[in-house]
Write an enzyme that holds these catalytic residues in place. Sequence first.
Site, PDB file in Angstrom:
ATOM      1  NE  ARG A  84      52.953  30.843  68.560  1.00  0.00           N
ATOM      2  CZ  ARG A  84      51.753  31.052  68.064  1.00  0.00           C
ATOM      3  NH1 ARG A  84      50.680  30.741  68.792  1.00  0.00           N
ATOM      4  NH2 ARG A  84      51.589  31.551  66.852  1.00  0.00           N
ATOM      5  CE  LYS A 101      55.362  34.652  70.208  1.00  0.00           C
ATOM      6  NZ  LYS A 101      55.568  36.095  69.881  1.00  0.00           N
ATOM      7  CG  HIS A 157      53.277  39.630  67.795  1.00  0.00           C
ATOM      8  ND1 HIS A 157      52.663  38.831  66.846  1.00  0.00           N
ATOM      9  CD2 HIS A 157      54.431  39.000  68.094  1.00  0.00           C
ATOM     10  CE1 HIS A 157      53.409  37.776  66.596  1.00  0.00           C
ATOM     11  NE2 HIS A 157      54.495  37.860  67.332  1.00  0.00           N
ATOM     12  CB  SER A 214      55.293  33.615  63.399  1.00  0.00           C
ATOM     13  OG  SER A 214      56.365  32.813  62.988  1.00  0.00           O
ATOM     14  CE  LYS A 246      56.993  39.650  64.964  1.00  0.00           C
ATOM     15  NZ  LYS A 246      56.627  38.381  64.326  1.00  0.00           N
ATOM     16  CB  THR A 247      63.137  38.151  62.625  1.00  0.00           C
ATOM     17  OG1 THR A 247      62.352  37.803  63.774  1.00  0.00           O
ATOM     18  CG2 THR A 247      64.607  37.963  62.962  1.00  0.00           C
ATOM     19  CG  ASP A 259      58.279  37.988  68.520  1.00  0.00           C
ATOM     20  OD1 ASP A 259      57.600  38.137  67.487  1.00  0.00           O
ATOM     21  OD2 ASP A 259      57.993  37.163  69.402  1.00  0.00           O
ATOM     22  NE  ARG A 291      59.559  29.922  65.063  1.00  0.00           N
ATOM     23  CZ  ARG A 291      59.223  31.181  64.811  1.00  0.00           C
ATOM     24  NH1 ARG A 291      60.085  32.163  65.064  1.00  0.00           N
ATOM     25  NH2 ARG A 291      58.040  31.480  64.316  1.00  0.00           N
TER      26      ARG A 291
END
Length: 532
Positions: free
Chosen positions: A60, A200, A219, A239, A243-244, A258, A324
């Site tokens: 990003r 996002k 988030h 990130s 989390k995932t 997410d 990713r």
Amino acid sequence: MTTGRVNPQFRLEDQGIEGLGNVYYNLIEPALIEAALKRGEGTLGKGGAFLVTTGKFTGRSPKDKHIVKTDSVADTIWWENNAEMSPEAFDVLHADMLAHMKGRDFFVEDLVGGADPEYAINVRMVTELAWHGLFIRHLLRRPTRDALNSFIADFTIINCPSFKADPERHGCRTDTVIALNFDKKLILIGNTEYAGENKKSVFTLLNYLLPEKGVMPMHCSANHAVDNPVDTAIFFGLSGTGKTTLSADPARVLIGDDEHGWSDNGTFNFEGGCYAKTINLSAEAEPEIYATTHKFGTVIENMVFDPETFELDFKDSSLTENMRCAYPLDYISNASETSLGGHPKNIILLTCDAYGVLPPISRLTPAQAMYHFLSGFTSKTPGTERGVVEPEPTFSTCFGAPFMPRRPESYGKLLQEKIAKHGATCWLVNTGWTGGAFGTGSRMPIKATRALLTAALEGSLNEAEFRKDVNFGFEVPVAASGVDTQLLDPRQTWADKDAYDAQAAKLVKMFAANFEQYVEHIDDDVKAVAIG
């Protein structure tokens, strides 16, 4: 030429977008892959996955995101965190982008952000790249084909990677731009192929809109116990904090990985898919996520692969550390069919501590949870943002500052109210380093993290003996089943205890200095636990 399912009263021409080449509305996955292959946008991989590279930008560009400063939002945006753009500059940017688009082909996907229809928004995604259409079909929620006949977008996003902004003409920082205009319900993205900007942008919209409705945008990932949505857990984190990985627990039902909302109805996913990091991904450690990399339509982003066998190289980070895969939620076997859960019973704050100071798990009081939520301490991981090449300690308030249009305290107050109303046990989990800082220590063993989380979510960890951490004041379990006792006391994992003490003192001072910005906006109970 136009093709595909669309509301006949809501074509691009009705939005002032005219003179384009071919326009393809709401193509489904096979058609989008076929178009992307014909256009040379990527390669068909094993199992029908679609392999792409995103060129110059593999993460990003948060410093290139701007919010248009109109009267309606001027007093509610956190301008210290969000670059402003004048309405006049946005109008010029919009006109120039539309002129650039003329004669070019575009793909339109009409989608929904939010699994709870009471709070969902309709989003029209207009993309120059067919594979961006595929990506966003995975990441947002797909209406039924019949619903498209009457679909009207609440917001439109135009993503045109071939368009370069002019900073002097368009009032932006560089030739890459992400510009949000809440009054015109329009987002413009130019000069970046990184698909994460698409999702996002929707998250940023919801982060602004939902607090006014009493909904906490988060988030975080989320899951719940099998056959018991009331037993919901949420995992806040930037990130790269896990989390995932940690929410994809085969013993629990995945709500999402997410972005979520917490309303009076409970927890709901904003998205329809997952966007997982694949560096060092393995079938042994993360079988569900690994399996998605060989499924039809999964977007594989910036991964090196064998040109003859199409085997993916999960260890080669020569393109980026931020490799990713994007896939629909139902590619995970234990995913929720509704993407809805109850009010969180456990709240986990994930941090990736590159200093190697924090224990693997700590129990927090509500006031401590608010302190650490507002602090948002973690380490940016390589590749997630441009220029990050090694773990970089940072404070990202609410564990998502780049996506927060409002001041942090507005989100903190909402979370505080919901914890007080519904009750929740709060935990701080360090997935970063142990035995030393980055470069000396090692990454926290994922098996230990999973074991501690399982004990926390099942309730057994609450029965353990706890000690008070001398540096931060939170409670740390002295022992836990299946976990090396030494690991629970990070000082004991360091060969040089004096070096640990110095590192801990340094981190405590960083916390205190960072928190000064919130002191005048918070309650006394949170001030009382402030470190320093």
